[in-house]
Structure formats: C-alpha cells, structure tokens
Design an enzyme around this catalytic site. Structure first.
Site, PDB file in Angstrom:
ATOM      1  N   LEU A  73       0.630  -1.312   0.077  1.00 23.30           N
ATOM      2  CA  LEU A  73       0.018   0.085  -0.007  1.00 23.30           C
ATOM      3  C   LEU A  73       0.956   1.207   0.168  1.00 23.30           C
ATOM      4  CD1 LEU A  73      -2.895  -1.206   2.484  1.00 23.30           C
ATOM      5  CD2 LEU A  73      -2.635  -1.440  -0.095  1.00 23.30           C
ATOM      6  N   ASP A 132       7.843  -7.185 -12.241  1.00 21.26           N
ATOM      7  CA  ASP A 132       9.068  -6.949 -11.506  1.00 21.26           C
ATOM      8  C   ASP A 132       9.988  -7.864 -11.409  1.00 21.26           C
ATOM      9  OD1 ASP A 132       7.486  -8.713 -10.386  1.00 21.26           O
ATOM     10  OD2 ASP A 132       7.602  -7.961  -8.355  1.00 21.26           O
ATOM     11  N   CYS A 189      12.443  -5.466  -4.585  1.00 24.47           N
ATOM     12  CA  CYS A 189      12.017  -4.528  -3.618  1.00 24.47           C
ATOM     13  C   CYS A 189      11.906  -4.590  -2.106  1.00 24.47           C
ATOM     14  CB  CYS A 189      10.593  -3.779  -4.217  1.00 24.47           C
ATOM     15  SG  CYS A 189      10.797  -2.942  -5.854  1.00 24.47           S
TER      16      CYS A 189
END
Length: 272
Positions: A73, A132, A189
């Site tokens: 989020l 990704d 990430c």
C-alpha cells in the site's frame, strides 16, 4: 479512423484532452477504440492503469497473479486497506469501474508464461510491462516482437527508475540487455526497498508512452533509455542501437517462437 462522434458526457469528461490539437474528437475516439495490456498491477501498474483509464482508453487487460498485501500500500495506490487479501486484478478492476465506467476491464489472474503470452499480447494494441522480474521482461519483449505489438518497459530500484519503448522500428530489450543478470544479482523491492513515489513517476511516464502510441503523436522512447534519479531529481536519456547479433531482431535471428527460449537464468536461447 474511429468514428469521432462523442456524446455530451464524453465531451465533458475528456474536455481538457479534446481541446488539444494533437487529440481532438478523432484522437479521443482512437483512445476509446484502443486496447492496452498492463502486465503487473503493483507499483508501476497502479499509475499506468489509473491514467490509461482516466484518459479514456477503451479496453484494459490486467495481468497479475498476486493478492494485495499490506506492504504493497505504500506505493500501489489503486489498492486500499480493505483490499488486503484480494486478487490485485479484482481490486484494480473495481478501482477502474469507479474512476471511469466507460472503460472495459479484462482481468487475467495468472502468471504470464510462454504458454499464454502470445495469445494475450496479440489481442491488444499496446503492452505495458509493469512487471518486477527479468523472465517476464524478456518474455514480453519476445512475444511483442514476434507479434509486432508495441511494448513500453519500465523498472524501478530504490531512488532510480527507467523507461523505454520498443515498437519494431528500432532495437529491442535484448539489444539493450543481451542477457538477464545472474539470479540474486539484482535485489528485489522487498530486499533493496523502493521510494514509494518512484513507481508513480515511472508508471506515469509509461502511461504517457502508451497513449502516444495509440494516438500516433510525439516522439517515442524507441532507441532511447530514459533514466530518472529521484534523489537528485535529474533525468538522462541514453541512446542505444539495434545489435546485428541480437537473437531476436538481429540479422540472423535464432528466436522464431517463445519455445526457442528458456526463460530462466540468462533468458537466452539454449545452445545446440
């Protein structure tokens, strides 16, 4: 050319685009008839989906096999707290329906692979790579090149991002990066981190390139890699050329279908 006849609600919704000489009623109709496949509806795919829907692209295909997690989020802005645990494609489709009911959304809750990539890609006018991982990037590059479908690529890492476009008139992703880096050489990430607003910047640039492809306006990033550094707020555009020895678009291509490639490790053509 699509029928430029637009009703009053459409003219009102897109008034700020239609007034532009490079868009006009005919251009808005082109967007309405356009179809874009967005692969990945996470950090990059969120702004891509949001702005393509807001611009009035008539049909969006969303590909993602993941569910929304709380840690998403911070950067995946089309998902909310109430969406945690839901498939990302469902959350994204609901977001688009609320933003612009004119847009048709086709959800594909799956992982892209050699068995389904070609069929998905060839059903759309433009593909946006918001994935990704390197296997998906090489797979999309190959599928789009083989089906002659324009591809907009983006990637982010900590404070840095990059965008480029491939449309068959110039070099492909394999010309820029001949082989994928070794597994684990580039942290994801979760390991390296990413500034929350960075995917918003890069994803918006990807959406811009996709809209330009649909409209046929402006100068695309074909043959140019745009690099963005959020820490210094600087950009650099690096030109790159097609490689004569590229196995996909070179003088003697070895890749004739997705079955010719092992999309693991280096994502290269297996030696005979």
């Amino acid at each position: 050319m699509p029928n430029p006849d637009l009703d009053s609600e459409t003219l009102d919704r897109y008034a700020r685009q239609i007034v532009m000489d490079d868009v006009g009623p005919a251009g808005q109709a082109q967007l309405r008839e356009g179809a874009v496949l967005v692969v990945g509806v996470g950090g990059l795919g969120s702004p891509v989906t949001q702005y393509l829907a807001a611009a009035g692209v008539g049909r969006l295909g969303l590909v993602d096999g993941d569910v929304v997690e709380r840690s998403n989020l911070q950067r995946q802005v089309i998902h909310g707290t109430d969406d945690i645990g839901r498939p990302k494609v469902d959350s994204a489709a609901e977001f688009v329906a609320d933003l612009n009911p004119d847009v048709t959304v086709e959800t594909h809750e799956s992982t892209l692979g050699p068995d389904n990539a070609t069929a998905l890609v060839e059903d759309y006018d433009v593909v946006v790579d918001a994935s990704d991982n390197f296997p998906t990037r090489y797979l999309l590059n190959d599928a789009c090149a083989l089906t002659e479908t324009p591809l907009v690529n983006g990637a982010v890492y900590r404070f840095e991002g990059q965008v480029t476009t491939f449309d068959g008139s110039g070099p492909c992703y394999r010309c820029l990066f001949p082989e994928a880096p070794p597994d684990g050489a580039v942290p994801d990430c979760a390991t390296a981190g990413v500034l929350g607003v960075l995917p918003g910047t890069i994803g918006t640039l990807q959406a811009t390139e996709a809209i330009k492809q649909l409209l046929g306006v402006g100068v695309s990033l074909v043959g140019r890699l745009l690099q963005y550094d959020a820490r210094s707020l600087t950009t650099e555009t690096i030109p790159f050329d097609a490689r004569p020895d590229c196995p996909l678009c070179g003088e003697n291509p070895a890749i004739q279908s997705l079955e010719d490639v092992t999309y693991e490790d280096s994502c290269s053509v297996p030696a005979e």
